[in-house]
Motif scaffolding. Structure first.
Motif, short mmCIF file in Angstrom:
data_model
loop_
_atom_site.label_atom_id
_atom_site.label_comp_id
_atom_site.label_asym_id
_atom_site.label_seq_id
_atom_site.Cartn_x
_atom_site.Cartn_y
_atom_site.Cartn_z
N UNK A 98 68.15 110.92 82.56
CA UNK A 98 67.06 111.73 82.01
C UNK A 98 67.52 112.53 80.79
N UNK A 99 68.52 112.03 80.08
CA UNK A 99 68.95 112.70 78.86
C UNK A 99 67.86 112.62 77.79
N UNK A 100 67.85 113.57 76.87
CA UNK A 100 66.82 113.63 75.83
C UNK A 100 66.87 112.39 74.95
N UNK A 101 65.71 111.95 74.51
CA UNK A 101 65.60 110.77 73.65
C UNK A 101 64.87 111.15 72.37
N UNK A 102 65.45 110.88 71.20
CA UNK A 102 64.77 111.21 69.94
C UNK A 102 63.70 110.18 69.57
N UNK A 103 62.60 110.66 69.00
CA UNK A 103 61.52 109.82 68.49
C UNK A 103 61.19 110.28 67.08
N UNK A 104 61.02 109.34 66.16
CA UNK A 104 60.59 109.71 64.82
C UNK A 104 59.09 109.44 64.66
N UNK A 105 58.60 109.59 63.44
CA UNK A 105 57.14 109.48 63.22
C UNK A 105 56.62 108.05 63.37
N UNK A 106 57.49 107.06 63.45
CA UNK A 106 57.02 105.69 63.66
C UNK A 106 56.68 105.42 65.12
N UNK A 127 56.63 107.87 81.01
CA UNK A 127 57.66 108.66 80.32
C UNK A 127 59.00 108.59 81.05
N UNK A 128 58.97 108.67 82.38
CA UNK A 128 60.20 108.57 83.16
C UNK A 128 60.87 107.22 82.95
N UNK A 129 60.09 106.14 83.01
CA UNK A 129 60.65 104.81 82.80
C UNK A 129 61.22 104.66 81.39
N UNK A 130 60.57 105.28 80.42
CA UNK A 130 61.03 105.20 79.03
C UNK A 130 62.38 105.90 78.87
N UNK A 131 62.49 107.12 79.42
CA UNK A 131 63.76 107.84 79.32
C UNK A 131 64.89 107.06 79.98
N UNK A 132 64.65 106.56 81.16
CA UNK A 132 65.71 105.85 81.87
C UNK A 132 66.12 104.57 81.14
N UNK A 133 65.15 103.84 80.63
CA UNK A 133 65.46 102.60 79.91
C UNK A 133 66.22 102.89 78.63
N UNK A 134 65.78 103.88 77.87
CA UNK A 134 66.45 104.22 76.61
C UNK A 134 67.88 104.69 76.86
N UNK A 135 68.10 105.44 77.93
CA UNK A 135 69.45 105.93 78.20
C UNK A 135 70.36 104.83 78.75
N UNK A 136 69.80 103.89 79.51
CA UNK A 136 70.60 102.73 79.91
C UNK A 136 71.01 101.92 78.68
N UNK A 187 56.33 121.01 60.62
CA UNK A 187 57.01 119.98 61.40
C UNK A 187 57.47 118.85 60.49
N UNK A 188 58.71 118.42 60.71
CA UNK A 188 59.30 117.42 59.83
C UNK A 188 60.41 116.70 60.59
N UNK A 189 60.46 115.37 60.44
CA UNK A 189 61.55 114.62 61.06
C UNK A 189 61.25 114.25 62.50
N UNK A 190 62.31 114.06 63.27
CA UNK A 190 62.17 113.54 64.63
C UNK A 190 61.94 114.65 65.63
N UNK A 191 61.46 114.24 66.82
CA UNK A 191 61.27 115.15 67.95
C UNK A 191 61.96 114.54 69.17
N UNK A 192 62.49 115.40 70.03
CA UNK A 192 63.21 114.94 71.22
C UNK A 192 62.33 115.08 72.45
N UNK A 193 62.25 114.01 73.23
CA UNK A 193 61.54 114.03 74.51
C UNK A 193 62.51 114.49 75.59
N UNK A 194 62.15 115.55 76.31
CA UNK A 194 63.05 116.17 77.28
C UNK A 194 62.31 116.34 78.60
N UNK A 195 63.00 116.03 79.70
CA UNK A 195 62.50 116.31 81.05
C UNK A 195 63.43 117.34 81.68
N UNK A 196 62.87 118.50 82.03
CA UNK A 196 63.69 119.58 82.56
C UNK A 196 63.01 120.17 83.79
N UNK A 197 63.63 119.96 84.95
CA UNK A 197 63.06 120.50 86.18
C UNK A 197 61.70 119.93 86.52
#
Length: 380
Positions: free
Chosen positions: A107-115, A15-24, A154-164
């Motif tokens: 580590x900014x939030x990344x949106x994910x949809x149902x796909x 998850x950490x690698x995913x957030x960093x890659x998506x934000x780069x 629940x409907x639409x996208x969800x945001x992956x967040x890392x906080x503390x």
């Protein structure tokens, strides 16, 4: 709705690698959008889509979501500039926002949809796309009520967040509002600094404990600021978040109690419209910090959305002279309020706590406003 994830150490690394890659990738797309002035989704996607997949290893849908995040960020920036939230056009902050591209934190939030994100409600797990492949069986924790809401709405996208160091999914739930009932009467709510909320029933939610907590935090903040070390800066950031959470918790408790009383007695809730009060009033230097940290706007927001979810009518009424007007004879004079706590009408002699009198005036204005709102339109 905020849902806490309980990943294993291996899942956490993915998850950490995913957030960093998506934000780069999003930062790269932002630089292209700024350099070529591509702020529309289709134009930017045609320009960077292949590069995001080849250079950063994003799959098709995460690349699309990264582009959408960039477009939304520039739309938000434009709205903030137009609203004056970054100062006047000649200010340093305004010019810097216009002259530099938007940058996303690692580590900014990344949106994910149902796909690229699916929920398994019975097992209380989620399956999510990561840079290491599809990660299945990530457990999440929520209450039975939250789980029922997720399943139904629940409907639409969800945001992956890392906080503390903790992981959350912010899930979008489309919950229909119940139809508001016809109120038998109104509860007038006067918001203040010493007393955070006082109702027309005489219920007083004092702010002394919150005030003491804020003053204690201010002393600790000044001590840490004097040290001027990196460790002190980190502690300051943690303390600021803790203080914000505490004030939010207090506002949640107050608003929940007021809404429950209104719902139980089939009444509506009325508050003063206090928008722009910080620009209208002139204060001494020692009062500015108190007013700037006054959480009245958040309390109004909590009251509004909790009332809407419970089907309780909610109104904002004119705030002028609510603490100076006599609710019995209507006489309005500044001298009616001799000090902060006491009200005494100079004409008829009505006396009582000033905040309760203000709440009664708010209730009276809500009665008149509701008659006007619900009156049938005149025939053509």
């Amino acid at each position: 709705m905020q849902v806490k994830l309980l990943p294993t150490p291996v899942q956490t690394l993915a998850l950490e690698a995913t957030l960093r890659t998506c934000n780069r990738a999003a930062t790269h797309a932002s630089q292209v959008a700024f350099a070529k002035n591509l702020k529309d989704r289709n134009g930017l996607q045609k320009e960077v889509y292949a590069d995001l997949k080849a250079t950063y290893g994003l799959s098709a849908q995460p690349a699309v979501r990264a582009v959408k995040k960039v477009v939304d960020a520039y739309a938000t920036l434009k709205a903030n500039l137009r609203a004056g939230n970054l100062g006047p056009p000649n200010s340093k902050r305004y010019r810097k926002a216009l002259s530099t591209p938007v940058v996303f934190r690692p580590e900014a939030a990344q949106p994910f949809d149902d796909r690229c994100l699916s929920w398994q409600y019975d097992a209380r797990t989620v399956s999510i796309w990561t840079v290491d492949g599809r990660m299945k069986g990530i457990r999440f924790a929520c209450s039975p009520g939250q789980l029922k809401t997720l399943v139904q709405y629940r409907k639409g996208e969800s945001d992956l967040v890392c906080r503390g160091g903790k992981w959350f999914l912010i899930a979008t739930c489309d919950i229909p509002d119940p139809e508001a009932y016809e109120p038998a009467d109104w509860i007038g709510v006067d918001r203040g600094i010493v007393n955070l909320a006082t109702t027309s029933d005489g219920t007083n939610h004092q702010g002394r404990r919150l005030g003491r907590y804020r003053r204690w935090q201010a002393r600790k903040r000044s001590e840490l600021q004097a040290k001027q070390t990196r460790s002190a800066t980190r502690r300051l950031a943690r303390r600021a978040k803790r203080e914000k959470r505490h004030a939010t918790h207090v506002n949640h408790k107050i608003s929940k109690e007021i809404v429950s009383v209104a719902q139980r007695t089939a009444r509506g809730i009325a508050v003063e419209a206090l928008g722009g009060i910080r620009e209208r009033v002139r204060l001494r230097r020692d009062q500015r910090g108190t007013l700037s940290s006054w959480p009245f706007h958040q309390l109004g927001q909590h009251l509004a959305y909790k009332a809407r979810r419970a089907g309780v009518p909610f109104l904002e009424v004119d705030a002028r002279h609510t603490s100076q007007r006599c609710p019995r004879c209507g006489h309005t004079e500044r001298a009616n309020r001799s000090d902060r706590d006491h009200f005494c009408c100079r004409r008829c002699g009505l006396a009582g706590p000033a905040d309760v009198v203000a709440g009664v005036n708010v209730r009276s204005r809500a009665r008149s406003a509701w008659v006007f709102v619900t009156a049938p339109a005149p025939a053509p």
